[in-house]
Design a protein around this motif. Sequence first.
Motif, PDB file in Angstrom:
ATOM      1  N   LEU A 142       0.942  -1.219   0.058  1.00 35.40           N
ATOM      2  CA  LEU A 142       0.069   0.037   0.067  1.00 35.40           C
ATOM      3  C   LEU A 142       0.989   1.205  -0.028  1.00 35.40           C
ATOM      4  O   LEU A 142       1.674   1.410   1.161  1.00 35.40           O
ATOM      5  CB  LEU A 142      -1.077  -0.023   1.176  1.00 35.40           C
ATOM      6  N   LEU A 143       0.709   2.076  -1.138  1.00 32.86           N
ATOM      7  CA  LEU A 143       1.400   3.453  -1.217  1.00 32.86           C
ATOM      8  C   LEU A 143       0.650   4.475  -1.869  1.00 32.86           C
ATOM      9  O   LEU A 143      -0.275   4.060  -2.573  1.00 32.86           O
ATOM     10  CB  LEU A 143       2.737   3.145  -2.144  1.00 32.86           C
ATOM     11  N   PRO A 144       0.984   5.606  -1.543  1.00 33.71           N
ATOM     12  CA  PRO A 144       0.062   6.620  -2.070  1.00 33.71           C
ATOM     13  C   PRO A 144       0.449   6.455  -3.932  1.00 33.71           C
ATOM     14  O   PRO A 144       1.559   6.060  -4.074  1.00 33.71           O
ATOM     15  CB  PRO A 144       0.826   7.944  -1.795  1.00 33.71           C
ATOM     16  N   LEU A 181       3.734  -5.065   7.521  1.00 30.52           N
ATOM     17  CA  LEU A 181       5.238  -4.337   7.713  1.00 30.52           C
ATOM     18  C   LEU A 181       4.787  -2.750   7.321  1.00 30.52           C
ATOM     19  O   LEU A 181       4.247  -2.402   6.188  1.00 30.52           O
ATOM     20  CB  LEU A 181       6.001  -4.631   6.822  1.00 30.52           C
ATOM     21  N   LEU A 182       4.711  -2.021   8.482  1.00 31.72           N
ATOM     22  CA  LEU A 182       4.496  -0.615   8.210  1.00 31.72           C
ATOM     23  C   LEU A 182       5.926   0.124   8.354  1.00 31.72           C
ATOM     24  O   LEU A 182       6.800  -0.228   9.187  1.00 31.72           O
ATOM     25  CB  LEU A 182       3.523   0.108   9.539  1.00 31.72           C
ATOM     26  N   VAL A 183       5.781   1.064   7.651  1.00 31.29           N
ATOM     27  CA  VAL A 183       7.568   1.758   7.419  1.00 31.29           C
ATOM     28  C   VAL A 183       6.988   3.182   7.709  1.00 31.29           C
ATOM     29  O   VAL A 183       6.055   3.840   6.738  1.00 31.29           O
ATOM     30  CB  VAL A 183       8.104   1.477   6.145  1.00 31.29           C
ATOM     31  N   SER A 184       7.783   3.940   8.487  1.00 38.39           N
ATOM     32  CA  SER A 184       7.415   5.527   8.734  1.00 38.39           C
ATOM     33  C   SER A 184       8.623   6.242   9.036  1.00 38.39           C
ATOM     34  O   SER A 184       9.385   5.540   9.871  1.00 38.39           O
ATOM     35  CB  SER A 184       6.384   5.483   9.789  1.00 38.39           C
ATOM     36  N   ALA A 185       8.862   7.383   8.825  1.00 36.95           N
ATOM     37  CA  ALA A 185       9.814   8.216   9.146  1.00 36.95           C
ATOM     38  C   ALA A 185       9.175   9.270  10.154  1.00 36.95           C
ATOM     39  O   ALA A 185       9.799  10.281  10.811  1.00 36.95           O
ATOM     40  CB  ALA A 185      10.343   9.162   8.031  1.00 36.95           C
ATOM     41  N   ARG A 186       7.706   9.268  10.319  1.00 33.16           N
ATOM     42  CA  ARG A 186       6.961  10.241  11.011  1.00 33.16           C
ATOM     43  C   ARG A 186       6.081   9.491  11.865  1.00 33.16           C
ATOM     44  O   ARG A 186       5.007   9.456  11.821  1.00 33.16           O
ATOM     45  CB  ARG A 186       6.276  11.172  10.371  1.00 33.16           C
ATOM     46  N   GLU A 236      -1.715  10.412  -0.722  1.00 33.06           N
ATOM     47  CA  GLU A 236      -2.302   9.596   0.505  1.00 33.06           C
ATOM     48  C   GLU A 236      -2.783   8.261   0.478  1.00 33.06           C
ATOM     49  O   GLU A 236      -2.712   7.885  -0.935  1.00 33.06           O
ATOM     50  CB  GLU A 236      -3.515  10.436   0.987  1.00 33.06           C
ATOM     51  N   ILE A 237      -2.468   7.339   1.270  1.00 35.46           N
ATOM     52  CA  ILE A 237      -3.159   6.071   1.163  1.00 35.46           C
ATOM     53  C   ILE A 237      -4.590   6.014   1.416  1.00 35.46           C
ATOM     54  O   ILE A 237      -5.052   6.491   2.464  1.00 35.46           O
ATOM     55  CB  ILE A 237      -2.223   5.360   2.159  1.00 35.46           C
ATOM     56  N   LEU A 267       2.755  -4.693   2.920  1.00 33.34           N
ATOM     57  CA  LEU A 267       3.780  -3.431   3.212  1.00 33.34           C
ATOM     58  C   LEU A 267       2.898  -2.281   3.186  1.00 33.34           C
ATOM     59  O   LEU A 267       2.238  -1.984   2.346  1.00 33.34           O
ATOM     60  CB  LEU A 267       4.670  -3.654   2.133  1.00 33.34           C
ATOM     61  N   VAL A 268       3.123  -1.118   4.083  1.00 37.17           N
ATOM     62  CA  VAL A 268       2.467  -0.065   4.255  1.00 37.17           C
ATOM     63  C   VAL A 268       3.417   1.078   4.246  1.00 37.17           C
ATOM     64  O   VAL A 268       4.337   0.994   5.208  1.00 37.17           O
ATOM     65  CB  VAL A 268       1.355   0.064   5.407  1.00 37.17           C
ATOM     66  N   TYR A 269       3.694   1.796   3.194  1.00 36.60           N
ATOM     67  CA  TYR A 269       4.716   2.681   2.979  1.00 36.60           C
ATOM     68  C   TYR A 269       4.372   4.095   2.242  1.00 36.60           C
ATOM     69  O   TYR A 269       3.731   3.967   1.286  1.00 36.60           O
ATOM     70  CB  TYR A 269       5.707   2.091   2.402  1.00 36.60           C
ATOM     71  N   PRO A 270       4.699   5.196   2.997  1.00 41.16           N
ATOM     72  CA  PRO A 270       4.910   5.409   4.309  1.00 41.16           C
ATOM     73  C   PRO A 270       3.722   5.380   5.146  1.00 41.16           C
ATOM     74  O   PRO A 270       2.511   5.860   4.748  1.00 41.16           O
ATOM     75  CB  PRO A 270       5.410   6.729   4.364  1.00 41.16           C
ATOM     76  N   ALA A 271       3.517   4.715   6.300  1.00 33.08           N
ATOM     77  CA  ALA A 271       2.504   4.403   7.019  1.00 33.08           C
ATOM     78  C   ALA A 271       1.771   5.763   7.540  1.00 33.08           C
ATOM     79  O   ALA A 271       0.738   6.154   7.582  1.00 33.08           O
ATOM     80  CB  ALA A 271       2.578   3.859   8.385  1.00 33.08           C
ATOM     81  N   ASP A 272       2.482   6.917   7.653  1.00 36.51           N
ATOM     82  CA  ASP A 272       1.941   8.208   7.891  1.00 36.51           C
ATOM     83  C   ASP A 272       1.377   8.822   6.777  1.00 36.51           C
ATOM     84  O   ASP A 272       0.697   9.983   7.021  1.00 36.51           O
ATOM     85  CB  ASP A 272       3.208   9.014   8.278  1.00 36.51           C
ATOM     86  N   ALA A 273       1.128   8.129   5.598  1.00 40.75           N
ATOM     87  CA  ALA A 273       0.283   8.910   4.269  1.00 40.75           C
ATOM     88  C   ALA A 273      -1.092   8.194   4.538  1.00 40.75           C
ATOM     89  O   ALA A 273      -1.837   8.561   3.690  1.00 40.75           O
ATOM     90  CB  ALA A 273       1.131   8.373   3.397  1.00 40.75           C
TER      91      ALA A 273
END
Length: 343
Positions: free
Chosen positions: A77-79, A167-172, A112-113, A138-144
């Motif tokens: 899952l990506l924007p 698997l969630l990936v985030s910088a925020r 956005e996702i 996979l969810v990237y970026p999860a903050d989206a």
Amino acid sequence: MIYPWQHDDWNRLQRLRAQWPHALLLYGQAGIGKLRFAQHLAQGMLCEAPTANGEPCGQCVACNWFLQGNHPDYRALLPEALAGEAIGAVSAGADDKAEGEEGKKTRTLSKEIKIEQVRALLDFCGIGAHRGGARVVLVYPADALNAASANALLKTLEEPPAGVVFLLVSARVDRLLPTIVSRCRQWPMSTPSASQARAWLAEQGVADAPVLLAEAGGAPLAALALAADENRGLRDFTLKQLAAGPACDAFACGEALQKLPVAVVLGWLQRWLYDLVAERAAQRPRYFPAAQRELAQCAARIDANAFARFMKTVTRERAVENHPLNARLVFESLFLGYRDLFV
């Protein structure tokens, strides 16, 4: 393959192999390679002949499917704006259309996702694995995740389907719902040492690695992007305006920068503001050490109360950076506010 500085993270993470958590949150500084790490981890989970430490073999049917982007037990899952960055991205569908300049329908790439993407996972999560192993999302970026999609994903995480690993990936992480964070096993990703980052950048042919690495906050992928950034001229112009302090020309900044994404300019501004604080407190700027003289001159003339208020303004702009009404007006207002910091 993962990046050289990620091997320790990889080896430590393999201790969870006996029983993977249903949701793993990989977080850390932007520009250190979290997405590649997560993709490599997903491939290793799906691989039918992994190595002793969980590395994917790269040769089995599952690995070939994964690398071709059509493994039946994997979804990403990506924007839409980032869909080309990851294998197996789930589309939001064909309903995001906007009128083109000539009346033709053109797709608006969302940052956005969307909830449609999360809903598309229901069928995926509701059936068994095609290959008899794990299923990976996979969810990237999860903050989206927007509010609707975040709540939809939360419902799935609250009642996790058997055999599915998220698997969630985030910088925020601060932008994620606390309830989503609480339902994940949190895993901080390491930032490489300066020597590791410089060595890797040298291998990529980057000449001024120390300067770019400082500006990127020690993140090598961000430094590599800066080396090829077509906006470096505008970045240098902006830094000169900021270095001018009370003589900053806010209207020239608005004119010159209006076609840039607001997030890019806010990033430059926030780094400069951070260095002003660092220079005033310890005379050790982090992002722009080559501009220490100018930073010192500006820091000596700042009104502390005005600076605190301006930082709050910049933070508010960050929260809506992807939805500005008018970029030029945003920039003019910000640089006018910056100019008013000085006494």
